[in-house]
Design a protein around this motif. Structure first.
Motif, PDB file in Angstrom:
ATOM      1  N   LEU A  16     -10.271   0.709  -2.170  1.00 46.33           N
ATOM      2  CA  LEU A  16      -9.262   0.867  -1.124  1.00 46.33           C
ATOM      3  C   LEU A  16      -7.931   1.292  -1.741  1.00 46.33           C
ATOM      4  O   LEU A  16      -7.262   2.212  -1.251  1.00 46.33           O
ATOM      5  CB  LEU A  16      -9.093  -0.459  -0.367  1.00 46.33           C
ATOM      6  N   LEU A  17      -7.562   0.646  -2.829  1.00 46.85           N
ATOM      7  CA  LEU A  17      -6.297   0.958  -3.508  1.00 46.85           C
ATOM      8  C   LEU A  17      -6.343   2.330  -4.161  1.00 46.85           C
ATOM      9  O   LEU A  17      -5.357   3.063  -4.179  1.00 46.85           O
ATOM     10  CB  LEU A  17      -5.994  -0.119  -4.550  1.00 46.85           C
ATOM     11  N   LYS A  18      -7.514   2.674  -4.698  1.00 50.12           N
ATOM     12  CA  LYS A  18      -7.669   3.984  -5.330  1.00 50.12           C
ATOM     13  C   LYS A  18      -7.478   5.099  -4.303  1.00 50.12           C
ATOM     14  O   LYS A  18      -6.773   6.088  -4.546  1.00 50.12           O
ATOM     15  CB  LYS A  18      -9.062   4.079  -5.964  1.00 50.12           C
ATOM     16  N   MET A  19      -8.070   4.918  -3.135  1.00 50.29           N
ATOM     17  CA  MET A  19      -7.922   5.904  -2.069  1.00 50.29           C
ATOM     18  C   MET A  19      -6.459   5.994  -1.628  1.00 50.29           C
ATOM     19  O   MET A  19      -5.919   7.079  -1.422  1.00 50.29           O
ATOM     20  CB  MET A  19      -8.806   5.517  -0.878  1.00 50.29           C
TER      21      MET A  19
ATOM     22  N   LEU B   5       0.819  -1.217   0.000  1.00 49.40           N
ATOM     23  CA  LEU B   5       0.000   0.000   0.000  1.00 49.40           C
ATOM     24  C   LEU B   5       0.851   1.264   0.000  1.00 49.40           C
ATOM     25  O   LEU B   5       0.391   2.327  -0.415  1.00 49.40           O
ATOM     26  CB  LEU B   5      -0.932   0.006   1.212  1.00 49.40           C
ATOM     27  N   ARG B   6       2.087   1.168   0.468  1.00 52.31           N
ATOM     28  CA  ARG B   6       2.950   2.352   0.530  1.00 52.31           C
ATOM     29  C   ARG B   6       3.589   2.684  -0.821  1.00 52.31           C
ATOM     30  O   ARG B   6       4.192   3.734  -0.974  1.00 52.31           O
ATOM     31  CB  ARG B   6       4.067   2.134   1.567  1.00 52.31           C
ATOM     32  N   ASP B   7       3.480   1.762  -1.764  1.00 52.02           N
ATOM     33  CA  ASP B   7       4.111   1.947  -3.078  1.00 52.02           C
ATOM     34  C   ASP B   7       3.043   2.279  -4.106  1.00 52.02           C
ATOM     35  O   ASP B   7       2.167   1.466  -4.406  1.00 52.02           O
ATOM     36  CB  ASP B   7       4.843   0.660  -3.477  1.00 52.02           C
TER      37      ASP B   7
ATOM     38  N   CYS C 125       0.258  -0.088  -5.971  1.00 53.85           N
ATOM     39  CA  CYS C 125      -1.170   0.208  -5.781  1.00 53.85           C
ATOM     40  C   CYS C 125      -1.887   0.289  -7.129  1.00 53.85           C
ATOM     41  O   CYS C 125      -2.984  -0.240  -7.297  1.00 53.85           O
ATOM     42  CB  CYS C 125      -1.344   1.528  -5.033  1.00 53.85           C
ATOM     43  N   LEU C 126      -1.243   0.953  -8.075  1.00 56.15           N
ATOM     44  CA  LEU C 126      -1.852   1.137  -9.392  1.00 56.15           C
ATOM     45  C   LEU C 126      -2.037  -0.208 -10.091  1.00 56.15           C
ATOM     46  O   LEU C 126      -3.087  -0.476 -10.682  1.00 56.15           O
ATOM     47  CB  LEU C 126      -0.970   2.056 -10.243  1.00 56.15           C
ATOM     48  N   ARG C 127      -1.021  -1.075 -10.007  1.00 57.56           N
ATOM     49  CA  ARG C 127      -1.112  -2.383 -10.650  1.00 57.56           C
ATOM     50  C   ARG C 127      -2.214  -3.238 -10.006  1.00 57.56           C
ATOM     51  O   ARG C 127      -2.999  -3.872 -10.700  1.00 57.56           O
ATOM     52  CB  ARG C 127       0.229  -3.103 -10.576  1.00 57.56           C
ATOM     53  N   LEU C 128      -2.263  -3.250  -8.666  1.00 57.31           N
ATOM     54  CA  LEU C 128      -3.292  -4.035  -7.967  1.00 57.31           C
ATOM     55  C   LEU C 128      -4.685  -3.470  -8.235  1.00 57.31           C
ATOM     56  O   LEU C 128      -5.658  -4.216  -8.407  1.00 57.31           O
ATOM     57  CB  LEU C 128      -3.006  -4.049  -6.464  1.00 57.31           C
ATOM     58  N   TYR C 129      -4.782  -2.138  -8.285  1.00 59.27           N
ATOM     59  CA  TYR C 129      -6.071  -1.492  -8.556  1.00 59.27           C
ATOM     60  C   TYR C 129      -6.617  -1.941  -9.915  1.00 59.27           C
ATOM     61  O   TYR C 129      -7.792  -2.280 -10.057  1.00 59.27           O
ATOM     62  CB  TYR C 129      -5.890   0.026  -8.538  1.00 59.27           C
ATOM     63  N   ARG C 130      -5.732  -1.961 -10.914  1.00 59.59           N
ATOM     64  CA  ARG C 130      -6.148  -2.389 -12.258  1.00 59.59           C
ATOM     65  C   ARG C 130      -6.636  -3.842 -12.236  1.00 59.59           C
ATOM     66  O   ARG C 130      -7.642  -4.178 -12.864  1.00 59.59           O
ATOM     67  CB  ARG C 130      -4.971  -2.220 -13.220  1.00 59.59           C
ATOM     68  N   CYS C 131      -5.925  -4.695 -11.506  1.00 60.47           N
ATOM     69  CA  CYS C 131      -6.307  -6.110 -11.423  1.00 60.47           C
ATOM     70  C   CYS C 131      -7.680  -6.279 -10.780  1.00 60.47           C
ATOM     71  O   CYS C 131      -8.555  -6.976 -11.308  1.00 60.47           O
ATOM     72  CB  CYS C 131      -5.275  -6.893 -10.612  1.00 60.47           C
TER      73      CYS C 131
ATOM     74  N   TYR D 127      -4.224   8.098  -3.933  1.00 59.16           N
ATOM     75  CA  TYR D 127      -4.346   9.548  -3.793  1.00 59.16           C
ATOM     76  C   TYR D 127      -3.724  10.042  -2.492  1.00 59.16           C
ATOM     77  O   TYR D 127      -3.187  11.138  -2.424  1.00 59.16           O
ATOM     78  CB  TYR D 127      -5.812   9.956  -3.893  1.00 59.16           C
ATOM     79  N   LEU D 128      -3.779   9.208  -1.425  1.00 60.39           N
ATOM     80  CA  LEU D 128      -3.124   9.577  -0.174  1.00 60.39           C
ATOM     81  C   LEU D 128      -1.610   9.678  -0.368  1.00 60.39           C
ATOM     82  O   LEU D 128      -0.962  10.603   0.112  1.00 60.39           O
ATOM     83  CB  LEU D 128      -3.448   8.544   0.918  1.00 60.39           C
ATOM     84  N   ILE D 129      -1.055   8.696  -1.113  1.00 54.08           N
ATOM     85  CA  ILE D 129       0.383   8.713  -1.405  1.00 54.08           C
ATOM     86  C   ILE D 129       0.720   9.945  -2.243  1.00 54.08           C
ATOM     87  O   ILE D 129       1.679  10.657  -1.978  1.00 54.08           O
ATOM     88  CB  ILE D 129       0.807   7.443  -2.164  1.00 54.08           C
ATOM     89  N   LYS D 130      -0.126  10.209  -3.221  1.00 53.13           N
ATOM     90  CA  LYS D 130       0.097  11.348  -4.122  1.00 53.13           C
ATOM     91  C   LYS D 130       0.105  12.652  -3.330  1.00 53.13           C
ATOM     92  O   LYS D 130       0.931  13.541  -3.548  1.00 53.13           O
ATOM     93  CB  LYS D 130      -1.014  11.377  -5.180  1.00 53.13           C
ATOM     94  N   LYS D 131      -0.813  12.744  -2.367  1.00 53.50           N
ATOM     95  CA  LYS D 131      -0.923  13.948  -1.555  1.00 53.50           C
ATOM     96  C   LYS D 131       0.330  14.138  -0.693  1.00 53.50           C
ATOM     97  O   LYS D 131       0.868  15.223  -0.573  1.00 53.50           O
ATOM     98  CB  LYS D 131      -2.171  13.856  -0.670  1.00 53.50           C
ATOM     99  N   ARG D 132       0.823  13.013  -0.123  1.00 50.18           N
ATOM    100  CA  ARG D 132       2.031  13.083   0.711  1.00 50.18           C
ATOM    101  C   ARG D 132       3.243  13.481  -0.129  1.00 50.18           C
ATOM    102  O   ARG D 132       4.071  14.287   0.274  1.00 50.18           O
ATOM    103  CB  ARG D 132       2.302  11.723   1.374  1.00 50.18           C
ATOM    104  N   LEU D 133       3.327  12.896  -1.342  1.00 49.20           N
ATOM    105  CA  LEU D 133       4.455  13.207  -2.224  1.00 49.20           C
ATOM    106  C   LEU D 133       4.416  14.646  -2.707  1.00 49.20           C
ATOM    107  O   LEU D 133       5.436  15.286  -2.918  1.00 49.20           O
ATOM    108  CB  LEU D 133       4.468  12.266  -3.425  1.00 49.20           C
TER     109      LEU D 133
END
Length: 626
Positions: free
Chosen positions: A613-616, A589-591, A595-601, A619-625
């Protein structure tokens, strides 16, 4: 240094180098010293042999012929410059005009032969092979070109946009205001890139005399990379694209004969197709190209992701890509994105293929089903009512398969995995029927395939996985026979019930035949099928831990998760990292990329709770970055 040579040197200075020569200077400094080599110089400057014959007929003296040739060059070549002329007269070939004439004739012969090969590759459609229903007309694709490399975060944004299948928005540069996040992604991409459907635009770097002349084309499986390169090669043969090059060679990097070539001569020999003068033609052409650094040739290298990794480091192709051989040649390379990272930084332009817009989808349907207009209406209505499948049809391979299923009256799919599964089942059914062994019932699932056919498919599936683990995509008959002993003895088993295609190559040792799956996606599907049906649970878990995040296995595991809905015990254990109290391990979840690969699956598998869950988390990671 004699006076005339001393005078020529002044035109190498920055003041003159890129300027167009004046006729009086050419008469004064070039003609006196190089008149006897006027034919050689004219050939190297790109003047047609016919033009030189006219000049020779109209003028008796070599001085007059040389002056006339130089005058004609200035007239027809808009890029004429001192720099270009001085590079030509320094060529070793200038000192031996008989060799150059012979080489020019060989280049013309090979050009004609290559143009015929390209035309055959574009238009050869055999009803017994894939794809049987592909239209002859080229259907434009949406191409995004950019010269600056994106950051990791920008690549993720690009992947998120493409994942939606909303290619029309990219093509027109507009999104509904309610999709604010997607609007931001699109705006960033359009600010840093250029969107086009015109193939000529992405080839413009090849026309630059001082540029790297290297175009890298990337795209997802089935997006049309090979079709685009075939189209470029064909258009060159028709004198509609890349007219400044005497040769444009389409080189399939999955061909084992290409892996074996050690010299430019060997490579050109492969395109002579058994000509009685093959050695002579290849020798003359290679001498010519090596003498001028390859400025008259462009290579279209198709499938860099299918080229063995060791050969990417040390081989003739690697030397060409690294500019150690033919440094001035044009290069166009196609690849899946994960495999071409080592080419980044060498290219003058990177192009992403996004696929069809709605307009191109309609055009493709019209061309494919033009003999059955009622089916056009049926498939159009089907796509209108099945949003998920419609969203997949921006990928040309998916569109081709869907129309193939529809034309043959087969069940229509609900997702991309069913699309591939149904295509495999229909191919097997059609092949057995054509071979005189029709099945009693049409199958829509490989698990329901009766014996002895099921045994052959299992062996093929095992071969698919083992080959993918070693990035092997091409097989000899001995490979097939060793891995699938039942294939020879089972009725209709040759060519894997139509899933394998035999390819005839003209190699250094004569004609050879190799086999590959109709499309890499077919091999990936069969590999996923083998994991699900034949591996023990501990073997399955071991493979997941070792290869799940491998780019080479990404599409195979996408198919695996979609088929199983992510419910396999081995997969759940892998995903939770052994913790039964959680669904997805925090280290995944931290990567954001994971997350993107699992979300697509999970989205494709219809498991929206996990997908959201992965989509959220993304965006949390994106916000932190940010």
């Amino acid at each position: 240094m004699d006076p005339s040579q001393k005078g020529i040197e002044q035109f190498r200075t920055a003041e003159y180098a890129t300027s167009t020569p004046l006729l009086k200077d050419l008469y004064e400094y070039i003609t006196p010293q190089y008149a006897t080599d006027w034919k050689v110089i004219g050939t190297l400057l790109g003047l047609p042999m016919e033009e030189q014959k006219i000049t020779e007929r109209d003028y008796n003296k070599v001085v007059s012929c040389c002056n006339a040739m130089l005058e004609k060059w200035l007239e027809v070549d808009p890029s004429a410059s001192w720099n270009k002329l001085l590079n030509v007269i320094q060529s070793p070939a200038v000192s031996n005009n008989q060799v150059v004439e012979k080489e020019a004739e060989a280049i013309n012969l090979l050009s004609s032969r290559v143009a015929m090969i390209n035309e055959r590759a574009q238009y050869s459609v055999d009803e017994g092979t894939w794809p049987p229903d592909q239209p002859k007309e080229y259907t434009p694709l949406v191409l995004i070109q950019h010269q600056e490399w994106r950051t990791k975060e920008q690549d993720i944004e690009m992947a998120q946009l493409v994942q939606t299948g909303d290619i029309d928005s990219v093509a027109c540069g507009q999104l509904a205001p309610i999709h604010r996040r997607r609007l931001q992604i699109l705006q960033h991409i359009l600010n840093t890139s250029t969107v086009t459907k015109k193939v000529a635009e992405i080839l413009s770097p090849l026309e630059e005399s001082n540029g790297q002349k290297f175009v890298l084309i990337e795209g997802a499986p089935g997006i049309g990379k090979s079709s685009l390169l075939k189209h470029i090669a064909f258009q060159w043969g028709q004198k509609l694209l890349l007219g400044m090059f005497k040769l444009v060679l389409l080189v399939c990097l999955r061909d084992p004969n290409i892996w074996q070539v050690k010299s430019i001569h060997d490579l050109l020999y492969l395109f002579c197709e058994g000509d009685t003068k093959a050695t002579e033609i290849a020798t003359a052409c290679s001498d010519y190209l090596l003498a001028n650094g390859g400025k008259d040739i462009t290579f279209l290298f198709d499938g860099y992701d299918e080229f063995p990794e060791d050969l990417q480091i040390e081989s003739l192709i690697a030397k060409i890509l690294n500019r150690k051989l033919l440094p001035y040649c044009g290069l166009v390379v196609s690849s899946r994105p994960h495999a071409s990272v080592n080419l980044h930084g060498r290219t003058s332009l990177k192009v992403d293929i996004l696929g069809f817009t709605e307009t191109e989808r309609e055009q493709y349907i019209q061309q494919t089903l033009k003999k059955e207009p009622y089916k056009i209406k049926e498939i159009t209505q089907y796509l209108q009512h099945h949003v998920t499948i419609n969203g997949l049809c921006y990928v040309p391979f998916n569109m081709s398969v869907l129309l193939f299923l529809h034309k043959n009256g087969f069940s229509l799919p609900k997702n991309s995995t069913e699309l591939c599964s149904y295509f495999i089942c229909l191919t097997i059914c059609r092949h057995l029927a054509k071979s005189g062994y029709p099945l009693k019932d049409t199958i829509t699932n490989l698990s329901t395939l009766p014996e002895p056919y099921n045994k052959v498919v299992k062996q093929l599936a095992k071969l698919s996985l083992e080959a993918l683990n070693h990035n092997k995509l091409v097989f000899t008959f001995e490979d097939i026979e060793a891995a699938c002993p039942s294939i020879v003895t089972t009725p209709g088993g040759i060519n894997g019930f139509g899933l394998l295609q035999a390819v005839e190559h003209f190699g250094l040792t004569g004609k050879t035949i190799t086999f590959n799956f109709l499309h890499l996606t077919i091999q990936e599907y069969l590999a996923a099928h083998y994991i699900i049906t034949d591996l023990q649970q501990d073997e399955e878990l071991s493979l997941l831990c070792k290869q799940f995040w491998s780019n080479l296995h990404a599409n195979m595991f996408f198919i695996y998760v979609t088929i199983t809905k992510g419910q396999r015990p081995s997969f759940r254990k892998f995903l939770s990292d052994g913790d039964n109290n959680i669904t997805i391990s925090k280290k995944f979840l931290r990567d954001q990329l994971k997350c993107l690969r699992l979300y697509r699956c999970f989205k494709e598998a219809g498991k929206m709770k996990c997908a959201n869950l992965l989509k959220m988390q993304k965006y949390l990671i994106k916000k932190r970055l940010g």
